[in-house]
Design a protein around this motif. Structure first.
Motif, mmCIF file in Angstrom:
data_model
loop_
_atom_site.group_PDB
_atom_site.id
_atom_site.type_symbol
_atom_site.label_atom_id
_atom_site.label_comp_id
_atom_site.label_asym_id
_atom_site.label_seq_id
_atom_site.Cartn_x
_atom_site.Cartn_y
_atom_site.Cartn_z
ATOM 1 N N VAL A 1 0.500 4.933 -14.984
ATOM 2 C CA VAL A 1 1.197 5.269 -14.010
ATOM 3 C C VAL A 1 2.174 4.048 -13.755
ATOM 4 C CG1 VAL A 1 1.321 6.138 -11.654
ATOM 5 C CG2 VAL A 1 -0.244 7.283 -13.227
ATOM 6 N N ALA B 1 6.140 5.091 -13.975
ATOM 7 C CA ALA B 1 6.630 5.789 -12.699
ATOM 8 C C ALA B 1 7.603 4.753 -12.006
ATOM 9 C CB ALA B 1 5.544 5.867 -11.703
ATOM 10 N N ARG C 1 7.962 3.802 -5.240
ATOM 11 C CA ARG C 1 6.878 3.189 -4.765
ATOM 12 C C ARG C 1 5.662 3.379 -5.720
ATOM 13 N NH1 ARG C 1 7.019 0.058 -0.347
ATOM 14 N NH2 ARG C 1 4.784 0.272 -0.092
ATOM 15 N N THR C 2 5.578 4.338 -6.411
ATOM 16 C CA THR C 2 4.538 4.808 -7.167
ATOM 17 C C THR C 2 3.871 3.627 -8.020
ATOM 18 O OG1 THR C 2 5.311 7.092 -7.449
ATOM 19 C CG2 THR C 2 3.412 6.528 -8.781
ATOM 20 N N GLN D 1 1.759 1.469 -5.502
ATOM 21 C CA GLN D 1 0.516 2.318 -5.052
ATOM 22 C C GLN D 1 -0.422 2.357 -6.087
ATOM 23 O OE1 GLN D 1 2.509 5.741 -3.960
ATOM 24 N NE2 GLN D 1 3.128 5.124 -2.006
ATOM 25 N N ALA D 2 0.119 2.519 -7.678
ATOM 26 C CA ALA D 2 -1.023 2.505 -8.664
ATOM 27 C C ALA D 2 -1.655 1.288 -8.694
ATOM 28 C CB ALA D 2 -0.306 2.907 -9.815
#
Length: 269
Positions: free
Chosen positions: A241, A245, A248-249, A252-253
């Motif tokens: 991810v 991605a 902001r993903t 966060q991942a």
């Protein structure tokens, strides 16, 4: 300013998220090392005080840069908090760090004070060099050493613990820098992530954090097999991810991978 508003501004300026995360990690390591309640409290107090000093000094040193780029989340930059008050709070935190660290034992105390000192070195200029990752490696790598030595008569931890913690620290630095690369560059900060750029920083962060997971699994026989399977599956999924991605993903991942590493680090003790 109202006292309550001043307290809130002081808390915001102390980087409460990272400070709490590092303190909780230290407490979890202390509990897993079977330290007494009093020793756990000393470790918690020393680490919390050190983190407060690092957070406040960071915002004090960067207040002019933060004001330049319009950082509305920084109380010192917006004028919601005075530099004089923050400096006093920082000085108290430094004094508390010294006292509480040394109460954990001379050797343990010196180790922890060294961790705090390298974090200050980052704030004072290393953040703008290709070696911006080094304070994170040394500070995080030294944390399990400090906790282990806080137990009277105990020796240093097995090598895999400081190595994996150092990798976790480097990964945390890369991940933490990602959202602020543009603002940092606009004010002259040119650490390793800024020199690599967003894409390569993202890839390196994932690689370092996954490597930390591997070091923990290979180094510790204490992590239950079911936890290894669950965490490594989660790390693999989050890694994919983080690499594919957008927005902001990925950030966060990567944070998720770092949390998984922290859980295994404690469980592997």
């Amino acid at each position: 300013m109202e006292p309550a508003a001043t307290v809130v501004a002081l808390v915001r300026s102390a980087h409460p998220g990272p400070a709490l995360a590092v303190t909780v990690l230290a407490v979890a390591l202390a509990v897993s090392a079977d330290l007494s309640g009093g020793r756990v409290a000393l470790v918690a107090g020393a680490v919390a005080a050190g983190q407060l000093s690092v957070g406040w000094s960071n915002d004090l040193i960067d207040r002019h840069r933060d004001r330049q780029v319009g950082r509305s989340d920084k109380p010192l930059a917006t004028g919601a908090l005075s530099a004089t008050l923050t400096a006093r709070a920082c000085a108290i935190a430094v004094a508390a760090t010294v006292v509480l660290s040394l109460l954990c034992g001379l050797v343990a105390g010196v180790v922890h004070l060294g961790c705090v000192a390298v974090a200050w070195a980052y704030n004072l200029g290393l953040k703008s060099t290709p070696f911006s990752w080094l304070p994170y490696a040394l500070a995080f790598g030294g944390l399990p050493v400090f906790v282990e030595l806080a137990d009277p008569g105990a020796g240093p931890p097995p090598l895999w613990m400081p190595v994996s913690a150092a990798l976790l620290g480097v990964g945390a630095h890369l991940v933490n820098a990602l959202p602020d690369l543009a603002d940092d560059e606009a004010t002259g900060v040119r650490g390793l992530p800024h020199r690599l750029g967003p894409r390569r920083t993202r890839w390196l962060a994932v690689a370092v954090l996954v490597l930390a997971s591997v070091v923990i699994v290979l180094g510790s026989a204490a992590v239950p097999v079911w936890l290894v399977v669950v965490v490594l599956t989660a790390v693999a999924g989050l890694g994919v991810v983080a690499l594919v991605a957008d927005g902001r993903t990925p950030f966060q991942a990567a944070i998720g991978i770092a949390l998984a590493d922290a859980v295994m680090l404690v469980a592997g003790r």
